[in-house]
Motif scaffolding. Structure first.
Motif, mmCIF file in Angstrom:
data_model
loop_
_atom_site.group_PDB
_atom_site.id
_atom_site.type_symbol
_atom_site.label_atom_id
_atom_site.label_comp_id
_atom_site.label_asym_id
_atom_site.label_seq_id
_atom_site.Cartn_x
_atom_site.Cartn_y
_atom_site.Cartn_z
ATOM 1 N N ASP A 1 0.181 4.917 -40.855
ATOM 2 C CA ASP A 1 -0.900 3.689 -40.660
ATOM 3 C C ASP A 1 -1.246 3.908 -38.978
ATOM 4 O OD1 ASP A 1 -2.143 1.382 -40.732
ATOM 5 O OD2 ASP A 1 -0.431 0.129 -41.287
ATOM 6 N N ASN B 1 -6.024 -2.380 -38.787
ATOM 7 C CA ASN B 1 -5.216 -1.193 -39.184
ATOM 8 C C ASN B 1 -5.368 -0.370 -39.842
ATOM 9 O OD1 ASN B 1 -4.906 -2.597 -41.720
ATOM 10 N ND2 ASN B 1 -2.959 -1.982 -41.929
ATOM 11 N N GLN B 2 -5.012 0.919 -40.548
ATOM 12 C CA GLN B 2 -5.915 2.012 -40.823
ATOM 13 C C GLN B 2 -6.514 1.703 -42.139
ATOM 14 O OE1 GLN B 2 -3.396 5.779 -41.608
ATOM 15 N NE2 GLN B 2 -4.877 6.742 -40.322
ATOM 16 N N ASN B 3 -5.695 1.032 -43.182
ATOM 17 C CA ASN B 3 -6.432 0.659 -44.407
ATOM 18 C C ASN B 3 -6.987 -0.534 -44.425
ATOM 19 O OD1 ASN B 3 -4.408 -1.151 -44.403
ATOM 20 N ND2 ASN B 3 -3.256 -0.343 -46.420
ATOM 21 N N GLU B 4 -6.984 -1.217 -43.100
ATOM 22 C CA GLU B 4 -7.786 -2.460 -42.919
ATOM 23 C C GLU B 4 -7.448 -3.949 -43.801
ATOM 24 O OE1 GLU B 4 -11.990 -1.916 -42.719
ATOM 25 O OE2 GLU B 4 -12.093 -0.135 -41.544
ATOM 26 N N SER B 5 -6.084 -3.555 -44.286
ATOM 27 C CA SER B 5 -5.433 -4.952 -44.660
ATOM 28 C C SER B 5 -5.252 -5.809 -43.667
ATOM 29 C CB SER B 5 -4.096 -4.444 -45.510
ATOM 30 O OG SER B 5 -3.279 -4.093 -44.474
ATOM 31 N N SER C 1 -14.980 -0.589 -38.175
ATOM 32 C CA SER C 1 -14.278 0.180 -39.126
ATOM 33 C C SER C 1 -13.474 1.054 -38.597
ATOM 34 C CB SER C 1 -15.349 1.051 -39.926
ATOM 35 O OG SER C 1 -14.760 1.973 -41.116
ATOM 36 N N ASN D 1 -12.097 3.753 -39.666
ATOM 37 C CA ASN D 1 -12.138 5.136 -39.841
ATOM 38 C C ASN D 1 -13.618 5.554 -39.389
ATOM 39 O OD1 ASN D 1 -9.421 5.795 -40.812
ATOM 40 N ND2 ASN D 1 -9.981 4.347 -42.670
ATOM 41 N N ARG E 1 1.864 -0.953 -42.125
ATOM 42 C CA ARG E 1 3.010 -0.142 -43.065
ATOM 43 C C ARG E 1 4.080 0.652 -41.888
ATOM 44 N NH1 ARG E 1 -1.459 3.060 -46.323
ATOM 45 N NH2 ARG E 1 -2.345 2.947 -44.098
#
Length: 217
Positions: free
Chosen positions: A168, A120-124, A68, A70, A164
């Motif tokens: 990001d 990446n940060q939002n895990e897309s 994860s 985060n 992004r």
């Protein structure tokens, strides 16, 4: 142990019977293996005529770590031989969707990336490296967002999801979900240019610079 009914000696004899334990073991094994059925994980290459997938339990367990971005408890390891070396977060002149990024092995030895993840940060963007994915000494791995990105270069893996232009970040995890490398773009990426489509490149000192030519090196 208190018996529900029957003669104690008879109950003890029945409990020690091989048939009783054999049936119990069979039920436990059946329940365990049903719960441990491996998940199918797909890895796509743009130069492959068909989709490759693996059902091997060993492969699934190694890759299914599920890191994860985060996770506040994630361990950070210093001195990683694998780094994020270049990012085309802006895409190219043909399309903003033609994003790609590059990893580099800065060591003098082959490194096995089995089970590593790049998020990446939002895990897309969630890339999991398949079993036996090796990066040779001083070698590079090119990861593309779709087959249209960097068409002049052969990709090692193709991923989905967008990076992004701001707000990001990217983190590289090993198979135990320890952070090996990261770059954050809370307000903006530290280098690269969206207008000229010049990529963000890693310098030898570990800092970032904007590339000389559009499209990267």
């Amino acid at each position: 142990m208190e018996k529900k009914s029957g003669n104690q000696q008879t109950a003890e004899k029945d409990a020690s019977s091989p048939g009783v334990f054999s049936r119990a073991a069979s039920l436990i094994n059946a329940a365990f293996f049903k719960a441990a059925e491996p998940e199918i994980i797909l890895f796509l290459k743009d130069d492959s005529p068909s989709v490759d997938f693996s059902l091997e339990s060993e492969n699934a367990s190694a890759i299914g770590t599920r890191c994860s971005f985060n996770n506040p408890d994630a361990i950070k390891r210093d001195g990683s031989p694998i780094i994020i070396s270049e990012i085309a977060w802006m895409g190219d002149k043909s399309s903003a969707s033609n994003e790609w990024l590059e990893l580099q092995n800065i060591s003098e030895e082959d490194v096995d990336l089995s089970g590593f993840e790049l998020l990446n940060q939002n895990e897309s963007v969630k890339i999991r490296f398949p079993k036996n994915f090796h990066l040779p000494a001083a070698g590079f791995a090119l990861l593309k967002r779709g087959s249209g990105a960097a068409p002049e270069k052969k990709s090692d893996l193709v991923y989905s999801g967008a990076i992004r232009n701001s707000g990001d970040g990217l983190r590289l995890f090993d198979s135990s979900c320890a952070i090996l490398d990261e770059v954050l773009a809370d307000l903006a990426w530290p280098a690269g240019d969206n207008a000229s489509k010049k990529t963000m490149e890693r310098k030898e000192n570990g800092l970032w610079q904007t590339g000389i030519s559009p499209g990267g090196t």
